[in-house]
Motif scaffolding. Sequence first.
Motif, short mmCIF file in Angstrom:
data_model
loop_
_atom_site.label_atom_id
_atom_site.label_comp_id
_atom_site.label_asym_id
_atom_site.label_seq_id
_atom_site.Cartn_x
_atom_site.Cartn_y
_atom_site.Cartn_z
N PRO A 54 0.84 -1.21 0.00
CA PRO A 54 0.00 0.00 0.00
C PRO A 54 0.87 1.26 0.00
CG PRO A 54 -0.23 -1.22 2.09
CD PRO A 54 0.62 -2.04 1.18
N VAL A 55 0.56 2.19 -0.92
CA VAL A 55 1.33 3.43 -1.04
C VAL A 55 0.39 4.62 -0.81
CG1 VAL A 55 2.67 4.90 -2.61
CG2 VAL A 55 2.94 2.41 -2.72
N PHE A 56 0.83 5.56 0.02
CA PHE A 56 0.07 6.78 0.26
C PHE A 56 0.86 7.95 -0.31
CE2 PHE A 56 -1.49 3.77 3.25
CZ PHE A 56 -2.81 4.10 3.49
N VAL A 57 0.24 8.68 -1.23
CA VAL A 57 0.93 9.86 -1.77
C VAL A 57 0.66 11.02 -0.81
CG1 VAL A 57 1.19 11.43 -3.72
CG2 VAL A 57 0.65 9.02 -4.13
N VAL A 58 1.73 11.47 -0.15
CA VAL A 58 1.61 12.52 0.85
C VAL A 58 2.13 13.82 0.24
CG1 VAL A 58 2.30 13.24 3.17
CG2 VAL A 58 1.98 10.80 2.67
N VAL A 59 1.21 14.76 -0.02
CA VAL A 59 1.61 16.03 -0.63
C VAL A 59 1.91 17.01 0.51
CG1 VAL A 59 1.01 17.83 -2.28
CG2 VAL A 59 0.05 15.52 -2.55
N ASN A 60 3.16 17.37 0.65
CA ASN A 60 3.58 18.20 1.78
C ASN A 60 3.59 19.69 1.42
OD1 ASN A 60 4.47 18.78 4.36
ND2 ASN A 60 6.62 18.51 3.86
N LYS A 61 3.64 20.50 2.47
CA LYS A 61 3.72 21.97 2.37
C LYS A 61 2.43 22.59 1.83
CE LYS A 61 8.74 21.44 1.77
NZ LYS A 61 9.95 21.76 1.05
N VAL A 62 1.29 21.86 2.01
CA VAL A 62 0.00 22.43 1.61
C VAL A 62 -0.47 23.27 2.80
CG1 VAL A 62 -2.34 21.93 0.79
CG2 VAL A 62 -0.46 20.40 0.19
N ASP A 63 0.00 24.52 2.85
CA ASP A 63 -0.22 25.34 4.04
C ASP A 63 -1.44 26.26 3.92
OD1 ASP A 63 2.05 24.33 5.36
OD2 ASP A 63 3.33 25.61 4.14
N ASN A 64 -2.05 26.33 2.72
CA ASN A 64 -3.27 27.16 2.58
C ASN A 64 -4.15 26.60 1.46
OD1 ASN A 64 -2.39 28.22 0.00
ND2 ASN A 64 -0.92 29.45 1.17
N THR A 65 -5.38 27.11 1.38
CA THR A 65 -6.35 26.54 0.43
C THR A 65 -5.93 26.78 -1.02
OG1 THR A 65 -7.59 28.55 0.87
CG2 THR A 65 -8.43 26.54 1.86
N MET A 66 -5.19 27.85 -1.28
CA MET A 66 -4.69 28.12 -2.64
C MET A 66 -3.89 26.92 -3.13
SD MET A 66 -5.07 31.33 -3.96
CE MET A 66 -3.50 31.76 -4.74
N LEU A 67 -3.06 26.38 -2.24
CA LEU A 67 -2.16 25.29 -2.65
C LEU A 67 -2.90 23.97 -2.82
CD1 LEU A 67 0.86 26.20 -0.34
CD2 LEU A 67 0.87 26.29 -2.83
N GLN A 68 -4.12 23.86 -2.25
CA GLN A 68 -4.84 22.59 -2.37
C GLN A 68 -5.17 22.26 -3.82
OE1 GLN A 68 -8.07 22.70 0.45
NE2 GLN A 68 -6.75 22.03 2.12
N SER A 69 -5.51 23.30 -4.59
CA SER A 69 -5.82 23.01 -6.01
C SER A 69 -4.54 22.65 -6.76
CB SER A 69 -6.52 24.21 -6.65
OG SER A 69 -5.69 25.35 -6.53
N ASP A 70 -3.39 23.24 -6.36
CA ASP A 70 -2.11 22.88 -7.00
C ASP A 70 -1.76 21.41 -6.75
OD1 ASP A 70 -2.01 25.52 -7.60
OD2 ASP A 70 -0.35 26.05 -6.26
N ALA A 71 -2.22 20.89 -5.62
CA ALA A 71 -1.85 19.52 -5.24
C ALA A 71 -2.46 18.48 -6.17
CB ALA A 71 -2.28 19.24 -3.80
N THR A 72 -3.58 18.84 -6.86
CA THR A 72 -4.26 17.83 -7.69
C THR A 72 -3.39 17.31 -8.83
OG1 THR A 72 -5.23 19.62 -8.97
CG2 THR A 72 -6.59 18.70 -7.19
N ILE A 73 -2.33 18.05 -9.18
CA ILE A 73 -1.43 17.59 -10.26
C ILE A 73 -0.83 16.21 -9.94
CG2 ILE A 73 0.62 18.77 -9.31
CD1 ILE A 73 1.51 19.25 -12.21
N PHE A 74 -0.71 15.90 -8.64
CA PHE A 74 -0.06 14.63 -8.25
C PHE A 74 -0.94 13.40 -8.51
CE2 PHE A 74 2.31 17.82 -5.80
CZ PHE A 74 3.59 17.49 -6.18
N TYR A 75 -2.24 13.63 -8.87
CA TYR A 75 -3.06 12.47 -9.29
C TYR A 75 -2.44 11.82 -10.52
CZ TYR A 75 -6.98 13.28 -6.10
OH TYR A 75 -7.77 13.39 -4.97
N SER A 76 -1.72 12.63 -11.32
CA SER A 76 -1.15 12.08 -12.56
C SER A 76 -0.05 11.05 -12.29
CB SER A 76 -0.61 13.21 -13.43
OG SER A 76 0.52 13.80 -12.78
N LEU A 77 0.39 10.92 -11.03
CA LEU A 77 1.39 9.88 -10.71
C LEU A 77 0.77 8.48 -10.78
CD1 LEU A 77 3.15 11.58 -7.64
CD2 LEU A 77 4.13 11.30 -9.93
N GLY A 78 -0.58 8.44 -10.79
CA GLY A 78 -1.26 7.14 -10.93
C GLY A 78 -1.17 6.26 -9.70
N LEU A 79 -1.12 6.89 -8.51
CA LEU A 79 -1.02 6.09 -7.28
C LEU A 79 -2.24 6.29 -6.37
CD1 LEU A 79 2.77 6.60 -6.61
CD2 LEU A 79 1.69 4.39 -6.89
#
Length: 433
Positions: free
Chosen positions: A113-138
């Motif tokens: 089991p792998v959990f993709v942990v997106v770090n440094k998401v310190d505000n709501t603006m950055l939450q939408s930036d984090a969605t790019i990591f879905y493309s890692l396919g995990l």
Amino acid sequence: MSNIVAIVGRPNVGKSTLYNRLTETRKAIVDDFSGVTRDRHYGIAEWTDRTFTVIDTGGYVARSEDVFEAAIREQVVIAIEEASVILFMVDVTTGITDLDDEIAALLRKGSKPVFVVVNKVDNTMLQSDATIFYSLGLGELYNISSMTGSGTGELLDDVVKHFDEELPEENALPKYAIVGRPNVGKSSIINALLGQQRNIVTPIAGTTRDSIHIRYNQYGHDFMLIDTAGLRKKTKVKENIEFYSVMRTIKALEEADVVILMVDAVEGLEAQDINIFHLAEKNKKGIMIVVNKWDLIEKNSKTVKVFEEQIKEKIAPFTDVPIVFTSVTEKQRVLKVIDVANKVFENRARKIATSKLNDIMLPIIENYPPPALKGKYVKIKYATQISGTSPMFAFFCNLPQYIKEPYYRFVENKLRENFDFSGSPIQVWFRQK
């Protein structure tokens, strides 16, 4: 079996900060330069009554630039093989890098089991930036800030769901794990005990590939030996040798009742030995230390005493641990190791009758009561041993919250002076009467 959570990812994404948060320590050196984590990091974490080991893989990366990325890739492979759950850490402020892509490709091939942990998401603006990591396919993303701790609760709730259930032991035989850094003589001592070349012994550090369970049944002894000797594959990157060995040692340590920590007399007790010692202590295992290659040391009448004192200084505060000096090649005191391990096993299972405990401990406590706090006096009325895998004692009193750490230490020392708990960690609690 033990549950090991490995934090993997490229340098400088915040692995050490998350490790510190999970294990509640400040041990890892955290800095803004990549590759700053230098030490070997593994510690105990707890979440909703589940205890697990966390490994910060950043501490195992090569210093040399040319093998840096190769070392990270290889670590991911080792983590896929050895860990129960993998936290793949990425950094929202830099997006996906080539190295992130490579790590993701390796993780997709594995079955853990792998959990993709997106770090440094310190505000709501950055939450939408984090969605790019879905493309890692995990799969699902876990947005966290390892600095503030936001998001780590949801992550851990899902991580513990993937742990193995702790099954009751089928085999009632005592289990002794022989652990230590590569090439201290772990395979040799097993061969000496069994009187046969059970394990291949070579002077090349780290020849044993896997943790081996061996039943020892002679001279009136009957127990299981867990041999972790070397515990690693031939890795391409030599810095990862230790990482592999640590992963395997942790697994063996968690299965064992008594941990036999072997140390090289010439090199003495090193940082990794001390780490393993404290991990065994935290896991409430019986512990003994074997100083091997004693024949290579120039000795006089004080050598043993000096050596013992140096070891006890390094492993403090838990120093009530038997130390045996051996030379496996000369067959010196090899059987003594087994006698002492049996004794530690007995000490860890020792039960003290409540009447005897109170007869001895209450007068000591009366003579040396806990210091008064804000004019209030703590009165300890009664003590009893609680059942557990290692010795645990509850002392009932009127104001348990006023008792400070030094007094816990004092009571533990008095228990050790009056009852034989050598090699066994003790837990002391003060509870409201």
